[in-house]
Design a protein around this motif. Structure first.
Motif, short mmCIF file in Angstrom:
data_model
loop_
_atom_site.label_atom_id
_atom_site.label_comp_id
_atom_site.label_asym_id
_atom_site.label_seq_id
_atom_site.Cartn_x
_atom_site.Cartn_y
_atom_site.Cartn_z
N GLY A 32 34.19 43.08 33.95
CA GLY A 32 34.90 41.82 33.81
C GLY A 32 36.31 41.94 34.37
O GLY A 32 36.91 43.01 34.35
N ASP A 33 36.83 40.85 34.88
CA ASP A 33 38.19 40.77 35.40
C ASP A 33 39.04 40.08 34.33
O ASP A 33 38.79 38.93 33.99
CB ASP A 33 38.19 39.98 36.70
CG ASP A 33 39.50 40.06 37.45
OD1 ASP A 33 40.43 40.74 36.97
OD2 ASP A 33 39.60 39.44 38.52
N ILE A 34 40.02 40.80 33.81
CA ILE A 34 40.89 40.29 32.75
C ILE A 34 42.32 40.28 33.27
O ILE A 34 42.82 41.29 33.76
CB ILE A 34 40.84 41.19 31.49
CG1 ILE A 34 39.41 41.47 31.06
CG2 ILE A 34 41.69 40.63 30.37
CD1 ILE A 34 38.67 40.32 30.50
N TYR A 36 46.34 39.98 32.21
CA TYR A 36 47.15 40.20 31.01
C TYR A 36 48.59 40.50 31.41
O TYR A 36 48.86 40.87 32.54
CB TYR A 36 46.58 41.34 30.16
CG TYR A 36 46.46 42.65 30.89
CD1 TYR A 36 47.49 43.59 30.84
CD2 TYR A 36 45.33 42.96 31.63
CE1 TYR A 36 47.39 44.79 31.51
CE2 TYR A 36 45.22 44.15 32.30
CZ TYR A 36 46.26 45.06 32.24
OH TYR A 36 46.15 46.25 32.92
N SER A 48 43.47 37.18 29.28
CA SER A 48 42.77 35.97 29.70
C SER A 48 41.58 36.37 30.57
O SER A 48 41.73 37.08 31.56
CB SER A 48 43.73 35.09 30.50
OG SER A 48 43.08 33.97 31.01
N TRP A 49 40.39 35.90 30.18
CA TRP A 49 39.17 36.19 30.93
C TRP A 49 39.22 35.46 32.26
O TRP A 49 39.56 34.29 32.33
CB TRP A 49 37.94 35.74 30.14
CG TRP A 49 36.67 35.83 30.91
CD1 TRP A 49 36.01 34.81 31.53
CD2 TRP A 49 35.91 37.01 31.16
NE1 TRP A 49 34.89 35.29 32.15
CE2 TRP A 49 34.80 36.65 31.93
CE3 TRP A 49 36.07 38.35 30.80
CZ2 TRP A 49 33.86 37.56 32.35
CZ3 TRP A 49 35.11 39.26 31.22
CH2 TRP A 49 34.03 38.86 31.98
N ARG A 50 38.87 36.15 33.35
CA ARG A 50 38.85 35.51 34.66
C ARG A 50 37.44 35.34 35.19
O ARG A 50 37.04 34.25 35.53
CB ARG A 50 39.70 36.32 35.63
CG ARG A 50 41.17 36.30 35.18
CD ARG A 50 42.05 37.09 36.06
NE ARG A 50 42.19 36.36 37.32
CZ ARG A 50 42.79 36.85 38.37
NH1 ARG A 50 43.30 38.06 38.34
NH2 ARG A 50 42.90 36.16 39.47
N ARG A 51 36.66 36.45 35.27
CA ARG A 51 35.32 36.35 35.85
C ARG A 51 34.59 37.68 35.74
O ARG A 51 35.18 38.71 35.44
CB ARG A 51 35.41 35.98 37.32
CG ARG A 51 36.15 37.05 38.11
CD ARG A 51 36.41 36.67 39.52
NE ARG A 51 37.34 37.65 40.06
CZ ARG A 51 37.56 37.84 41.32
NH1 ARG A 51 36.92 37.12 42.21
NH2 ARG A 51 38.41 38.72 41.73
N LEU A 52 33.28 37.66 36.01
CA LEU A 52 32.51 38.88 36.17
C LEU A 52 32.72 39.38 37.59
O LEU A 52 32.83 38.58 38.53
CB LEU A 52 31.02 38.63 35.94
CG LEU A 52 30.56 38.59 34.50
CD1 LEU A 52 29.09 38.19 34.44
CD2 LEU A 52 30.79 39.90 33.80
#
Length: 67
Positions: A32-34, A36, A48-52
């Protein structure tokens, strides 16, 4: 996530009992791309979650040092 489930924690070290009692373990196969602000001794600040990320493998990921 059911396809990735495993009975044992896929981490090294001891898992605190307060976490282990309710945890559902999965094999580390997804990245996952986070976003912060910073990493602290207790976790991430303003994550904050961005994407797989299908273009990255879990074994290629490194964890940044604590500021």
């Amino acid at each position: 996530m059911l396809a990735l489930s495993t009975a044992t924690p896929p981490v090294t070290g001891t898992v605190p009992a307060s976490i282990a009692v309710t945890a559902h373990w999965v094999a580390p196969r997804l990245v996952g791309d986070i976003a912060y602000r910073e990493r602290t001794a207790t976790g991430l600040r303003h994550p904050s979650w961005r994407r797989l990320r299908f273009d990255r493998a879990p074994e290629d990921i490194t964890i940044p040092e604590v500021n």
